[in-house]
Structure formats: structure tokens, C-alpha cells
Design a protein around this motif. Structure first.
Motif, PDB file in Angstrom:
ATOM      1  N   LEU A 187     -29.027  31.329 -39.033  1.00  0.00           N
ATOM      2  CA  LEU A 187     -29.808  30.232 -39.507  1.00  0.00           C
ATOM      3  C   LEU A 187     -29.126  29.817 -40.982  1.00  0.00           C
ATOM      4  CD1 LEU A 187     -32.096  28.364 -39.546  1.00  0.00           C
ATOM      5  CD2 LEU A 187     -33.736  29.949 -40.527  1.00  0.00           C
ATOM      6  N   THR A 188     -28.870  30.848 -41.733  1.00  0.00           N
ATOM      7  CA  THR A 188     -28.221  30.381 -43.191  1.00  0.00           C
ATOM      8  C   THR A 188     -26.838  29.851 -42.955  1.00  0.00           C
ATOM      9  OG1 THR A 188     -29.478  32.567 -44.260  1.00  0.00           O
ATOM     10  CG2 THR A 188     -27.539  31.596 -45.287  1.00  0.00           C
ATOM     11  N   ALA A 189     -26.021  30.370 -42.247  1.00  0.00           N
ATOM     12  CA  ALA A 189     -24.839  29.760 -41.796  1.00  0.00           C
ATOM     13  C   ALA A 189     -24.892  28.329 -41.361  1.00  0.00           C
ATOM     14  CB  ALA A 189     -24.039  30.497 -40.815  1.00  0.00           C
ATOM     15  N   LEU A 190     -25.915  28.089 -40.273  1.00  0.00           N
ATOM     16  CA  LEU A 190     -26.161  26.713 -40.158  1.00  0.00           C
ATOM     17  C   LEU A 190     -26.742  25.591 -40.986  1.00  0.00           C
ATOM     18  CD1 LEU A 190     -27.688  27.422 -36.285  1.00  0.00           C
ATOM     19  CD2 LEU A 190     -25.232  26.356 -37.138  1.00  0.00           C
ATOM     20  N   LEU A 191     -27.503  26.585 -41.766  1.00  0.00           N
ATOM     21  CA  LEU A 191     -28.237  25.434 -42.953  1.00  0.00           C
ATOM     22  C   LEU A 191     -27.237  25.093 -44.169  1.00  0.00           C
ATOM     23  CD1 LEU A 191     -31.778  27.109 -43.428  1.00  0.00           C
ATOM     24  CD2 LEU A 191     -31.254  24.854 -42.681  1.00  0.00           C
ATOM     25  N   ALA A 192     -26.168  26.090 -44.209  1.00  0.00           N
ATOM     26  CA  ALA A 192     -25.215  25.924 -45.498  1.00  0.00           C
ATOM     27  C   ALA A 192     -24.449  24.624 -45.334  1.00  0.00           C
ATOM     28  CB  ALA A 192     -24.390  27.307 -45.460  1.00  0.00           C
ATOM     29  N   ASP A 193     -24.054  24.425 -44.192  1.00  0.00           N
ATOM     30  CA  ASP A 193     -23.297  23.093 -43.925  1.00  0.00           C
ATOM     31  C   ASP A 193     -23.847  22.026 -43.197  1.00  0.00           C
ATOM     32  OD1 ASP A 193     -21.015  24.337 -44.861  1.00  0.00           O
ATOM     33  OD2 ASP A 193     -20.538  25.307 -42.998  1.00  0.00           O
ATOM     34  N   GLY A 194     -25.304  21.875 -43.357  1.00  0.00           N
ATOM     35  CA  GLY A 194     -26.154  20.632 -42.940  1.00  0.00           C
ATOM     36  C   GLY A 194     -25.575  20.099 -41.538  1.00  0.00           C
ATOM     37  N   ASP A 195     -24.684  19.160 -41.864  1.00  0.00           N
ATOM     38  CA  ASP A 195     -24.469  18.262 -40.502  1.00  0.00           C
ATOM     39  C   ASP A 195     -22.978  18.708 -39.863  1.00  0.00           C
ATOM     40  OD1 ASP A 195     -26.673  16.534 -40.977  1.00  0.00           O
ATOM     41  OD2 ASP A 195     -25.486  15.031 -42.164  1.00  0.00           O
ATOM     42  N   THR A 196     -22.731  19.778 -40.227  1.00  0.00           N
ATOM     43  CA  THR A 196     -21.380  20.218 -39.526  1.00  0.00           C
ATOM     44  C   THR A 196     -21.599  20.875 -38.245  1.00  0.00           C
ATOM     45  OG1 THR A 196     -20.341  20.530 -41.751  1.00  0.00           O
ATOM     46  CG2 THR A 196     -19.381  21.764 -39.896  1.00  0.00           C
ATOM     47  N   TRP A 197     -20.773  20.903 -37.387  1.00  0.00           N
ATOM     48  CA  TRP A 197     -20.888  21.405 -36.041  1.00  0.00           C
ATOM     49  C   TRP A 197     -20.192  22.825 -36.267  1.00  0.00           C
ATOM     50  CZ3 TRP A 197     -23.834  20.004 -32.140  1.00  0.00           C
ATOM     51  CH2 TRP A 197     -24.241  18.677 -32.150  1.00  0.00           C
ATOM     52  N   HIS A 198     -20.786  24.134 -35.612  1.00  0.00           N
ATOM     53  CA  HIS A 198     -20.285  25.147 -35.803  1.00  0.00           C
ATOM     54  C   HIS A 198     -20.115  25.696 -34.280  1.00  0.00           C
ATOM     55  CE1 HIS A 198     -21.179  25.616 -40.160  1.00  0.00           C
ATOM     56  NE2 HIS A 198     -22.247  24.716 -39.630  1.00  0.00           N
ATOM     57  N   SER A 199     -18.635  26.099 -33.904  1.00  0.00           N
ATOM     58  CA  SER A 199     -18.684  26.569 -32.681  1.00  0.00           C
ATOM     59  C   SER A 199     -19.310  27.975 -32.608  1.00  0.00           C
ATOM     60  CB  SER A 199     -17.174  26.739 -32.352  1.00  0.00           C
ATOM     61  OG  SER A 199     -16.496  27.857 -32.771  1.00  0.00           O
ATOM     62  N   GLY A 200     -19.555  28.707 -31.724  1.00  0.00           N
ATOM     63  CA  GLY A 200     -20.088  30.058 -31.392  1.00  0.00           C
ATOM     64  C   GLY A 200     -19.083  30.989 -31.802  1.00  0.00           C
ATOM     65  N   ASP A 201     -17.904  30.545 -31.449  1.00  0.00           N
ATOM     66  CA  ASP A 201     -16.909  31.733 -31.970  1.00  0.00           C
ATOM     67  C   ASP A 201     -16.563  31.572 -33.331  1.00  0.00           C
ATOM     68  OD1 ASP A 201     -16.365  32.504 -29.359  1.00  0.00           O
ATOM     69  OD2 ASP A 201     -14.480  30.714 -28.905  1.00  0.00           O
ATOM     70  N   SER A 202     -16.764  30.450 -33.913  1.00  0.00           N
ATOM     71  CA  SER A 202     -16.445  30.465 -35.633  1.00  0.00           C
ATOM     72  C   SER A 202     -17.663  31.239 -36.272  1.00  0.00           C
ATOM     73  CB  SER A 202     -16.198  29.002 -36.181  1.00  0.00           C
ATOM     74  OG  SER A 202     -17.356  28.314 -35.889  1.00  0.00           O
ATOM     75  N   LEU A 203     -18.860  30.946 -35.674  1.00  0.00           N
ATOM     76  CA  LEU A 203     -19.838  31.594 -36.335  1.00  0.00           C
ATOM     77  C   LEU A 203     -20.004  33.031 -36.162  1.00  0.00           C
ATOM     78  CD1 LEU A 203     -22.997  29.206 -35.238  1.00  0.00           C
ATOM     79  CD2 LEU A 203     -22.381  29.925 -37.580  1.00  0.00           C
ATOM     80  N   ALA A 204     -19.596  33.661 -35.021  1.00  0.00           N
ATOM     81  CA  ALA A 204     -19.486  34.834 -34.501  1.00  0.00           C
ATOM     82  C   ALA A 204     -18.405  35.530 -35.580  1.00  0.00           C
ATOM     83  CB  ALA A 204     -19.059  35.208 -33.077  1.00  0.00           C
ATOM     84  N   SER A 205     -17.238  34.884 -35.788  1.00  0.00           N
ATOM     85  CA  SER A 205     -16.168  35.371 -36.948  1.00  0.00           C
ATOM     86  C   SER A 205     -16.686  35.478 -38.182  1.00  0.00           C
ATOM     87  CB  SER A 205     -14.919  34.282 -36.465  1.00  0.00           C
ATOM     88  OG  SER A 205     -13.752  34.974 -37.347  1.00  0.00           O
ATOM     89  N   GLU A 206     -17.052  34.331 -38.571  1.00  0.00           N
ATOM     90  CA  GLU A 206     -17.679  34.237 -39.972  1.00  0.00           C
ATOM     91  C   GLU A 206     -18.716  35.359 -40.206  1.00  0.00           C
ATOM     92  OE1 GLU A 206     -20.489  31.057 -42.258  1.00  0.00           O
ATOM     93  OE2 GLU A 206     -19.346  30.243 -40.752  1.00  0.00           O
ATOM     94  N   LEU A 207     -19.542  35.879 -39.292  1.00  0.00           N
ATOM     95  CA  LEU A 207     -20.700  36.491 -39.513  1.00  0.00           C
ATOM     96  C   LEU A 207     -20.441  38.010 -39.109  1.00  0.00           C
ATOM     97  CD1 LEU A 207     -23.543  34.153 -38.580  1.00  0.00           C
ATOM     98  CD2 LEU A 207     -22.724  34.804 -40.821  1.00  0.00           C
ATOM     99  N   GLY A 208     -19.219  38.023 -38.439  1.00  0.00           N
ATOM    100  CA  GLY A 208     -18.876  39.642 -38.226  1.00  0.00           C
ATOM    101  C   GLY A 208     -19.804  40.074 -36.997  1.00  0.00           C
ATOM    102  N   LEU A 209     -20.045  39.083 -35.930  1.00  0.00           N
ATOM    103  CA  LEU A 209     -20.945  39.288 -34.787  1.00  0.00           C
ATOM    104  C   LEU A 209     -20.245  38.899 -33.627  1.00  0.00           C
ATOM    105  CD1 LEU A 209     -23.978  37.198 -36.140  1.00  0.00           C
ATOM    106  CD2 LEU A 209     -23.942  40.044 -36.173  1.00  0.00           C
ATOM    107  N   SER A 210     -20.962  39.582 -32.474  1.00  0.00           N
ATOM    108  CA  SER A 210     -20.229  39.202 -31.115  1.00  0.00           C
ATOM    109  C   SER A 210     -20.992  37.797 -30.836  1.00  0.00           C
ATOM    110  CB  SER A 210     -20.678  40.196 -30.123  1.00  0.00           C
ATOM    111  OG  SER A 210     -22.085  39.915 -29.886  1.00  0.00           O
TER     112      SER A 210
END
Length: 173
Positions: free
Chosen positions: A8-31
Motif C-alpha cells: 500500500l505504501t509503495a502504491l500511495l508513494a507514486d499516486g497516479d503511476t502504474w506499478h507492475s507486479g514484478d517491479s513492486l516485488a523487486s522494490e519491496l524484496g517480495l515474491s
């Protein structure tokens, strides 16, 4: 912070930006699966998260008051309690105060109150989705409190100003 809060924090941080599942996973160190599960959990909790093939996810809004979203937008860390329905936010604040050994500022917010009251015990009708019900603990105030009624007006003005930033087309009367 748990996985749901991190996504949620990652999605809120960039407002209107689209985030791929892969980029979120990589950025957050998650699967990628953990991200997907967190997105689904957030949606179940009332968050509107848009999804587009080949673009990813984008945070849109929340159907109700949400402590994680409010806490994200606060400029200072503050103990925050958000409830759907309470007897009164003042009751919740008083119970919280009774358990504290060291007082800090705190806020208590609800979408509805079943027994709302204000200064001098004045009761008021406070149904869901028609107002924002808030009590704030301010320990050891430095200001002159002989005009404490102005505090309510000042807080209300600040809340409306903040809401106008997030909901520019809404009418706050």
C-alpha cells in the motif's frame, strides 16, 4: 510493517503511476505472489486498486476511513485509531488516556458514533458516511485554553483544507 502495508505504501508513494507486479516485488524484496496476495487483501479491505494488463497496479481510493492511508499522509507520526463505529471518539480517547504512562498527541477517528457528544456533554447525531468524527489528545498544551472553543473551529478548518487537496471536486459546504 507487514506485506500489505508495504505494498500500500509503495502504491500511495507514486499516486497516479502504474506499478507492475514484478517491479513492486523487486522494490519491496517480495515474491510476485506475495504482492498479488497483498493487492487482493487490500481490495477485500475496501481499497480500490486499478489493474491493467502490461501496466500493473495503481491506487485509486478507499471506500472508508483507513488508518494506513491516513497514517501515510500524516506529516508526523502520531498514534492514530480509526474505527467504523464507536460510542464516541471521546470515549475511545479517554480509554486510551487511562492506559498511558507517558502522554503523547493522539487522534481518534470514526465514521459513525452511536452516542456522540461534544463540549459540555452536548449530544449530537453522528451517522455513518455523513461526517468525520474526531477527538484529539493534546498533552500539556502551551496555548491559552480560555478560548478552547476556537480549537474545534481551527481543527475543522484544517481538516476541510486537507480534504479539499484530496477531493478537489467535493463540496464541503
Amino acid at each position: 510493517m507487514n506485506t500489505k502495508q508495504r505494498v500500500l505504501t509503495a502504491l500511495l508513494a507514486d499516486g497516479d503511476t502504474w506499478h507492475s507486479g514484478d517491479s513492486l516485488a523487486s522494490e519491496l524484496g517480495l515474491s510476485r505472489e506475495s504482492v498479488w496476495k497483498a493487492i487482493n487483501a487490500l481490495r477485500k479491505a475496501g481499497h480500490d486498486i486499478a489493474a491493467r494488463k502490461s501496466q500493473g497496479y495503481r491506487y485509486v481510493s478507499c471506500a472508508h476511513l483507513d488508518d494506513m492511508v491516513i497514517a501515510y499522509h500524516l506529516q508526523h507520526e502520531l498514534p492514530l485509531t480509526v474505527e467504523k463505529t464507536v460510542t464516541s471518539t471521546q470515549d475511545v480517547a479517554k480509554k486510551w488516556l487511562a492506559t498511558q504512562t507517558e502522554l503523547t498527541p493522539a487522534a481518534f477517528v470514526a465514521d459513525a458514533q452511536t452516542n456522540g457528544y461534544g463540549r459540555r456533554g452536548r449530544q449530537f447525531y453522528s451517522p455513518a458516511q455523513s461526517g468525520l468524527y474526531l477527538s484529539v489528545v493534546i498533552p500539556n498544551p502551551q496555548a491559552d485554553l480560555t478560548q478552547v472553543g476556537l480549537l474545534t473551529t481551527g481543527v475543522a478548518t484544517a481538516v476541510v483544507a486537507a480534504l479539499r487537496e484530496f477531493f478537489p471536486t467535493a463540496d464541503f459546504g
